[in-house]
Design a protein around this motif. Structure first.
Motif, short mmCIF file in Angstrom:
data_model
loop_
_atom_site.label_atom_id
_atom_site.label_comp_id
_atom_site.label_asym_id
_atom_site.label_seq_id
_atom_site.Cartn_x
_atom_site.Cartn_y
_atom_site.Cartn_z
N ALA A 412 8.26 -4.41 10.08
CA ALA A 412 7.97 -5.66 9.38
C ALA A 412 8.11 -6.87 10.29
O ALA A 412 7.86 -8.00 9.86
CB ALA A 412 8.89 -5.80 8.16
N SER A 422 1.30 -6.54 10.19
CA SER A 422 0.60 -6.15 8.97
C SER A 422 1.29 -6.76 7.76
O SER A 422 2.43 -6.39 7.43
CB SER A 422 0.58 -4.62 8.83
OG SER A 422 0.15 -4.23 7.54
N GLN A 423 0.60 -7.69 7.10
CA GLN A 423 1.15 -8.28 5.89
C GLN A 423 1.26 -7.23 4.79
O GLN A 423 2.20 -7.25 3.99
CB GLN A 423 0.29 -9.44 5.42
CG GLN A 423 0.86 -10.18 4.21
CD GLN A 423 2.24 -10.75 4.46
OE1 GLN A 423 2.47 -11.44 5.46
NE2 GLN A 423 3.18 -10.46 3.58
N ALA A 424 0.31 -6.30 4.78
CA ALA A 424 0.35 -5.23 3.77
C ALA A 424 1.63 -4.41 3.92
O ALA A 424 2.28 -4.06 2.93
CB ALA A 424 -0.87 -4.33 3.91
N TYR A 425 2.02 -4.14 5.17
CA TYR A 425 3.26 -3.39 5.36
C TYR A 425 4.47 -4.24 4.98
O TYR A 425 5.41 -3.73 4.36
CB TYR A 425 3.41 -2.92 6.81
CG TYR A 425 4.70 -2.16 6.99
CD1 TYR A 425 4.81 -0.84 6.60
CD2 TYR A 425 5.85 -2.79 7.49
CE1 TYR A 425 6.00 -0.15 6.70
CE2 TYR A 425 7.06 -2.11 7.59
CZ TYR A 425 7.13 -0.79 7.18
OH TYR A 425 8.31 -0.12 7.26
N ARG A 426 4.46 -5.50 5.33
CA ARG A 426 5.59 -6.37 4.97
C ARG A 426 5.78 -6.43 3.46
O ARG A 426 6.91 -6.49 2.96
CB ARG A 426 5.41 -7.76 5.57
CG ARG A 426 5.59 -7.78 7.09
CD ARG A 426 5.67 -9.19 7.62
NE ARG A 426 4.39 -9.87 7.64
CZ ARG A 426 3.50 -9.79 8.63
NH1 ARG A 426 3.77 -9.03 9.68
NH2 ARG A 426 2.37 -10.46 8.58
N ASP A 427 4.69 -6.40 2.72
CA ASP A 427 4.79 -6.39 1.25
C ASP A 427 5.43 -5.10 0.76
O ASP A 427 6.23 -5.11 -0.18
CB ASP A 427 3.39 -6.56 0.64
CG ASP A 427 2.80 -7.94 0.88
OD1 ASP A 427 3.56 -8.87 1.21
OD2 ASP A 427 1.56 -8.09 0.77
N ILE A 428 5.06 -4.00 1.41
CA ILE A 428 5.67 -2.71 1.04
C ILE A 428 7.15 -2.72 1.36
O ILE A 428 7.99 -2.30 0.55
CB ILE A 428 4.97 -1.55 1.78
CG1 ILE A 428 3.52 -1.41 1.30
CG2 ILE A 428 5.73 -0.24 1.58
CD1 ILE A 428 2.69 -0.45 2.13
N TYR A 429 7.49 -3.21 2.56
CA TYR A 429 8.89 -3.19 2.97
C TYR A 429 9.75 -4.10 2.09
O TYR A 429 10.94 -3.83 1.89
CB TYR A 429 9.04 -3.58 4.44
CG TYR A 429 10.45 -3.38 4.93
CD1 TYR A 429 10.97 -2.08 5.03
CD2 TYR A 429 11.26 -4.46 5.24
CE1 TYR A 429 12.29 -1.88 5.45
CE2 TYR A 429 12.57 -4.26 5.66
CZ TYR A 429 13.08 -2.97 5.75
OH TYR A 429 14.37 -2.78 6.16
N ALA A 430 9.16 -5.14 1.55
CA ALA A 430 9.90 -6.01 0.62
C ALA A 430 10.35 -5.21 -0.60
O ALA A 430 11.43 -5.46 -1.17
CB ALA A 430 9.03 -7.19 0.20
N LYS A 431 9.56 -4.23 -1.00
CA LYS A 431 9.94 -3.37 -2.13
C LYS A 431 11.10 -2.45 -1.74
O LYS A 431 11.93 -2.10 -2.59
CB LYS A 431 8.74 -2.55 -2.60
CG LYS A 431 7.65 -3.40 -3.26
CD LYS A 431 6.58 -2.55 -3.93
CE LYS A 431 5.61 -1.98 -2.94
NZ LYS A 431 4.48 -1.27 -3.61
N LYS A 451 2.12 4.19 5.17
CA LYS A 451 1.38 3.06 5.75
C LYS A 451 1.50 3.06 7.27
O LYS A 451 0.51 2.84 7.99
CB LYS A 451 1.91 1.75 5.17
CG LYS A 451 1.24 0.48 5.72
CD LYS A 451 -0.25 0.45 5.43
CE LYS A 451 -0.87 -0.86 5.88
NZ LYS A 451 -2.35 -0.86 5.78
#
Length: 494
Positions: A412, A422-431, A451
């Motif tokens: 992230a 990857s913003q998509a990965y950062r969104d996943i890692y926030a979860k 991902k």
């Protein structure tokens, strides 16, 4: 008369020895491949720091055990709020630092605020920054309030990055460490060894069976074997000379323990370098590599293949090794599809680890050559690797084992050395970081693993084995190593 007494004493010793009695050893010598650059695990990234200091010199609120369970250490007990955003600790009473200062809630508050500060170099800085406030209603109580639910807070608080420091000595921990643990630093001979002595004022000194411990730094695998055979070293966790294990297994003087670690061995890829910024090229690298051949050739067959940045020891692990099977033709097709002219010239920077890096690097380079990628090997020392790869990102490929457990957060960070953005990965890692329970956490961790693998951020090789060679009379050594520590308090001579 004195001569007669000496003769009588010598005769007594001989009688004891002939009767099969032995004097208990009061020391242990442990071998390590790498010397720590300093002794403050809250400020340095090297896992060798924790191998010497964690549980020995320094302690945290919680303890991570060999089976990944979490138990109290400096905390007596804790309680989570239903929303997993507030964590209350009741601390152990009558605990002191080595300098005589009493341990209390103010030390926890000082340490955690220091670790999360803007100028902090703590590896887990992001975790400590996620703490919204720290309350200390009395000397034995600490209340952590997180910005979001923090299901895995107890685990993070058991890592070496979360050991508790005394404000009066915190600035000098790298060379003059002061903790609450059962051992104190006795001597550090740079380039050779570190010696710890049992601290007599420890809160429970009776549990410490070995008064003196020396960590000897032996980077050469052959020298490590020779040291064990000669009896100069009593135990060598993470033993590097895997080819010699058979010799020790057949010798009754030794025990050989084979387990797993949380160290993820990867071919690190600089995602910002052309043409490596094209996912098809990164996937081609993954298809070109035969994990089994690397494990067989570099690790004497020891190591579990992995398909993402996670190991079977970690909660929420999923097996993704089938995503990129060894397929040279698929690799060639992807390079062609990406418009790459072969042979593609790439640098392969290898740190000074003899098996997975140096030997593994030779095997990986040969496999890449088969698909039209010329990996030009550069062998470097750790200081040069850190400066050139980790800091300056001046590389194409590297091979490193990431020792920190549950470290999906590095993906992230777009400024981390493989520069995955990857913003998509950062969104996943926030979860992942805000999961309130095990079910939500495991689902988010699984999504994160997928991902990373889909984007082929790195080429994932294998879980590093934990091979330990030790004197057969030692007990209390870990077989598996979810974290890299040598818990002296658990070790004793039979």
């Amino acid at each position: 008369m004195r001569r007669a007494s000496r003769l009588l004493f010598s005769a007594s010793l001989a009688l004891v020895a002939s009767a099969g009695f032995a004097f208990a050893k009061d020391s242990i010598t442990i071998g390590m491949v790498l010397e720590p650059p300093g002794l403050d695990p809250t400020a340095g990234a090297a896992s060798a720091i924790a191998e010497v200091t964690q549980y020995n010199i320094f302690e945290g609120l919680t303890k991570i055990n060999e089976d990944f369970s979490i138990t109290p250490l400096l905390a007596d007990k804790w309680e989570f709020s239903p929303d997993a955003k507030t964590l209350t600790f009741i601390l152990k009473p009558n605990v002191k630092f080595h300098d005589g200062e009493p341990f209390s809630s103010k030390d926890v508050k000082f340490s955690f605020e220091r670790f999360g500060a803007k100028d902090s170099t703590n590896k887990d800085k992001a975790f400590f920054a996620s703490i919204e406030s720290i309350e200390t209603p009395d000397p034995q109580t600490v209340v952590l309030k997180f910005k979001d639910p923090s299901y895995w807070a107890l685990f993070h608080l058991g890592l070496s990055t979360a050991v508790i420091l005394d404000e009066k000595s915190a600035a000098n921990e790298a060379t003059a460490p002061v903790g609450t643990g059962p051992y104190k630093l006795a001597a550090w001979t740079k380039g050779a060894s570190i010696t710890l002595d049992k601290w007599d004022d420890y809160r429970d000194p009776g549990k410490i069976a070995i008064p003196h411990a020396t960590f000897r730094f032996i980077s050469d695998p052959s020298a490590a074997s020779a040291g064990m055979m000669a009896g100069d070293v009593d135990a060598f966790p993470r033993f590097a000379n895997l080819d010699a294990l058979g010799q020790f297994k057949s010798d009754p003087r030794f025990q050989v323990l084979i387990g797993g670690t949380d160290c993820k061995t990867v071919v690190g890829i600089n995602n910002k370098r052309k043409p490596l910024d094209d996912v098809r090229v990164r996937r081609a690298i993954a298809y070109a590599i035969d994990r089994s051949a690397v494990i067989g050739g570099a690790m004497n067959g020891l190591g579990t293949p992995i398909g993402s940045h996670y190991t079977p020891l970690e909660p929420g692990y999923i097996d993704l090794t089938s995503m990129y099977p060894h397929d040279p033709e698929k690799a060639k097709a992807l390079l062609k599809e990406a418009g790459v002219t072969t042979p593609l010239q790439l640098s392969l920077i290898l740190p000074p680890v003899p098996n997975y890096a140096r030997q593994g690097g030779q095997i990986v380079a040969a496999q890449l050559a088969e698909v039209g990628i010329q990996a030009n090997i550069q062998n470097v020392e750790w200081a040069e690797w850190i400066r050139g790869v980790y800091i300056n990102k001046n590389y194409d490929l590297s091979i490193v084992c990431h020792a920190e457990p549950l470290d999906l957060g590095i993906y992230a960070n777009p400024n981390y050395y493989f520069q995955y953005d990857s913003q998509a990965y950062r969104d996943i890692y926030a979860k992942v970081t805000t999961a309130p329970n095990a079910e939500t956490y495991n689902a988010a961790v699984g999504e994160a693993q997928k991902k990373i693998a889909e984007d082929s951020v790195n080429a994932f090789l294998f879980q590093l084995p934990n091979a330990t060679v030790a004197d057969a009379k030692l007990k209390g050594l870990w077989t598996n190593a979810p974290i890299f520590v040598n818990d002296l308090s658990a070790i004793s001579w039979q």
